[in-house]
Design an enzyme around this catalytic site. Structure first.
Site, PDB file in Angstrom:
ATOM      1  N   SER A 142       0.829  -1.211   0.000  1.00  0.00           N
ATOM      2  CA  SER A 142       0.000   0.000   0.000  1.00  0.00           C
ATOM      3  C   SER A 142       0.859   1.256   0.000  1.00  0.00           C
ATOM      4  O   SER A 142       1.980   1.250   0.517  1.00  0.00           O
ATOM      5  CB  SER A 142      -0.866  -0.013   1.265  1.00  0.00           C
ATOM      6  N   TYR A 155      -0.723  -0.559  10.466  1.00  0.00           N
ATOM      7  CA  TYR A 155      -1.026  -0.889   9.064  1.00  0.00           C
ATOM      8  C   TYR A 155       0.116  -0.421   8.158  1.00  0.00           C
ATOM      9  O   TYR A 155       0.624  -1.186   7.334  1.00  0.00           O
ATOM     10  CB  TYR A 155      -2.347  -0.238   8.649  1.00  0.00           C
TER      11      TYR A 155
HETATM   12  N1  LIG Z   1      -8.969  -1.004  -0.464  1.00  0.00           N
HETATM   13  C1  LIG Z   1      -7.961  -0.152  -0.450  1.00  0.00           C
HETATM   14  O1  LIG Z   1      -8.156   1.073  -0.604  1.00  0.00           O
HETATM   15  C2  LIG Z   1      -6.545  -0.645  -0.295  1.00  0.00           C
HETATM   16  C3  LIG Z   1      -5.494   0.293  -0.380  1.00  0.00           C
HETATM   17  C4  LIG Z   1      -4.190  -0.140  -0.251  1.00  0.00           C
HETATM   18  C5  LIG Z   1      -3.923  -1.494  -0.071  1.00  0.00           C
HETATM   19  N2  LIG Z   1      -4.943  -2.397   0.011  1.00  0.00           N
HETATM   20  C6  LIG Z   1      -4.612  -3.790   0.241  1.00  0.00           C
HETATM   21  O2  LIG Z   1      -5.260  -4.602  -0.729  1.00  0.00           O
HETATM   22  C7  LIG Z   1      -5.432  -5.917  -0.204  1.00  0.00           C
HETATM   23  C8  LIG Z   1      -6.845  -6.378  -0.508  1.00  0.00           C
HETATM   24  O3  LIG Z   1      -7.765  -5.637   0.293  1.00  0.00           O
HETATM   25  P1  LIG Z   1      -9.198  -5.201  -0.262  1.00  0.00           P
HETATM   26  O4  LIG Z   1      -9.149  -3.766  -0.505  1.00  0.00           O
HETATM   27  O5  LIG Z   1      -9.599  -6.127  -1.351  1.00  0.00           O
HETATM   28  O6  LIG Z   1     -10.096  -5.423   1.054  1.00  0.00           O
HETATM   29  P2  LIG Z   1     -11.119  -6.567   1.472  1.00  0.00           P
HETATM   30  O7  LIG Z   1     -12.254  -6.656   0.521  1.00  0.00           O
HETATM   31  O8  LIG Z   1     -11.413  -6.290   2.898  1.00  0.00           O
HETATM   32  O9  LIG Z   1     -10.273  -7.917   1.317  1.00  0.00           O
HETATM   33  C9  LIG Z   1      -9.393  -8.386   2.291  1.00  0.00           C
HETATM   34  C10 LIG Z   1      -9.257  -9.889   2.122  1.00  0.00           C
HETATM   35  O10 LIG Z   1      -8.333 -10.360   3.131  1.00  0.00           O
HETATM   36  C11 LIG Z   1      -8.911 -11.503   3.749  1.00  0.00           C
HETATM   37  N3  LIG Z   1      -8.434 -11.652   5.110  1.00  0.00           N
HETATM   38  C12 LIG Z   1      -8.421 -10.712   6.101  1.00  0.00           C
HETATM   39  N4  LIG Z   1      -7.970 -11.259   7.248  1.00  0.00           N
HETATM   40  C13 LIG Z   1      -7.699 -12.569   6.972  1.00  0.00           C
HETATM   41  C14 LIG Z   1      -7.254 -13.655   7.747  1.00  0.00           C
HETATM   42  N5  LIG Z   1      -6.943 -13.522   9.047  1.00  0.00           N
HETATM   43  N6  LIG Z   1      -7.103 -14.867   7.144  1.00  0.00           N
HETATM   44  C15 LIG Z   1      -7.395 -15.019   5.838  1.00  0.00           C
HETATM   45  N7  LIG Z   1      -7.825 -14.025   5.037  1.00  0.00           N
HETATM   46  C16 LIG Z   1      -7.982 -12.820   5.608  1.00  0.00           C
HETATM   47  C17 LIG Z   1     -10.428 -11.213   3.729  1.00  0.00           C
HETATM   48  O11 LIG Z   1     -11.154 -12.415   3.845  1.00  0.00           O
HETATM   49  P3  LIG Z   1     -11.893 -12.943   5.177  1.00  0.00           P
HETATM   50  O12 LIG Z   1     -12.390 -11.739   5.920  1.00  0.00           O
HETATM   51  O13 LIG Z   1     -12.979 -13.805   4.609  1.00  0.00           O
HETATM   52  O14 LIG Z   1     -10.872 -13.719   5.914  1.00  0.00           O
HETATM   53  C18 LIG Z   1     -10.572 -10.634   2.324  1.00  0.00           C
HETATM   54  O15 LIG Z   1     -10.695 -11.670   1.383  1.00  0.00           O
HETATM   55  C19 LIG Z   1      -5.114  -5.826   1.295  1.00  0.00           C
HETATM   56  O16 LIG Z   1      -3.837  -6.346   1.534  1.00  0.00           O
HETATM   57  C20 LIG Z   1      -5.109  -4.332   1.567  1.00  0.00           C
HETATM   58  O17 LIG Z   1      -4.280  -3.978   2.654  1.00  0.00           O
HETATM   59  C21 LIG Z   1      -6.242  -1.987  -0.094  1.00  0.00           C
END
Ligand SMILES: NC(=O)c1ccc[n+]([C@@H]2O[C@H](COP(=O)([O-])OP(=O)(O)OC[C@H]3O[C@@H](n4cnc5c(N)ncnc54)[C@H](OP(=O)(O)O)[C@@H]3O)[C@@H](O)[C@H]2O)c1
Length: 251
Positions: A142, A155
């Protein structure tokens, strides 16, 4: 025609990880989906398999905060999928917190999910791909890892750690024919940022758009890329801001 025959997506029950699994499967890649919410994974796999007319997606419910079971599960996935040539670590959490909260429980959960989980899974991918002398590893980190902001202490630290770990993996594996891509994501409209008040002038892309750009980076063997690209310029400015000034800005 897909670049990849077999892909493992960790963090595939929602958001960017789910969009990646769907995009890969739509081009014929067999996909393994890992996350905690078994019902969401089943729903995603049913939808992918129905669209493909074949059982190409399999769910593996697992909590990445437990790193001890990763080697055995990785072997199971490898055998059941038939091979592996792409591993994406997308799992992540960002609990909401004010700048004055200091919760060790929340911070440990963030570090275990975003960093230690990534190391556990990607070490296994590295071991396999170095033996195969080929494969692609993608880590979703990120823009938050570039600078220590008030509200995202653990984070930001987890993503900075992941970025450095991915660079080390790349430096270890490139000579063995393995590609490692570091994706520095800006805002993606997923559950993670739902309800957050975001600055209006900053772009927010859909998970499908993010997935498309991530796969383009992986396919073209680029190494460290901001998505969307505009974040490279934004972060250049933020990184160049002197600490005394940065401290005064509420960003
Ligand atoms: N959205 C943004 O603006 C943004 C910005 C920068 C970086 N990112 C990064 O992008 C990546 C994807 O996030 P997203 O935006 O797609 O958010 P999201 O929809 O909340 O997806 C997060 C995923 O991580 C899984 N997860 C969380 N805790 C877990 C655990 N303990 N064990 C297994 N799986 C786990 C969740 O599944 P379960 O809850 O079913 O376990 C979900 O599938 C993340 O690494 C995030 O930090 C996102």
């Amino acid at each position: 025609m897909t670049e990849y025959r077999y892909a493992l997506i960790i963090g595939a029950s929602s958001g960017t990880g789910l969009a990646l699994a769907q995009s890969l499967a739509s081009k014929g890649t067999r996909v393994a989906l890992v996350a905690r919410r078994a019902d969401r994974l089943k729903e995603a796999c049913d939808q992918i398999n129905k669209a493909a007319g074949a059982a190409i997606a399999t769910a593996y419910p697992y909590d990445v905060q437990d790193s001890t079971g990763v080697p055995a599960l990785m072997q199971q996935i490898l055998q059941e999928l038939g091979g592996l040539d792409l591993v994406v670590y997308s799992a992540g959490i960002m609990p909401s917190a004010t700048a004055s909260e200091y919760s060790i429980e929340d911070d440990l959960a963030v570090l275990e999910t975003n960093l230690l989980g990534a190391v556990a899974w990607l070490n296994e991918a590295a071991r396999l791909f170095s033996k195969q002398q080929k494969g692609t590893i993608v880590g979703l980190t990120s823009v938050s890892g570039d600078r220590g902001r008030r509200g995202t202490r653990a984070y930001g630290a987890s993503k900075a750690g992941l970025t450095t770990y991915l660079e080390s993996l790349r430096n270890s594996l490139t000579v063995q024919g393995v590609h490692v891509a570091t994706i520095k994501l800006g805002y993606v409209a997923t559950d993670m940022i739902a309800g957050q008040k975001l600055p209006r002038f900053l772009p927010v892309i859909s998970p499908e758009e993010a997935a498309q750009q991530i796969l383009a980076v992986a396919n073209s063997k680029q190494q460290t890329v901001y998505i969307p690209r505009i974040w490279q310029a934004i972060m250049a400015l933020i990184k160049a801001t002197p600490s005394p000034l940065f401290r005064k800005l509420n960003i």
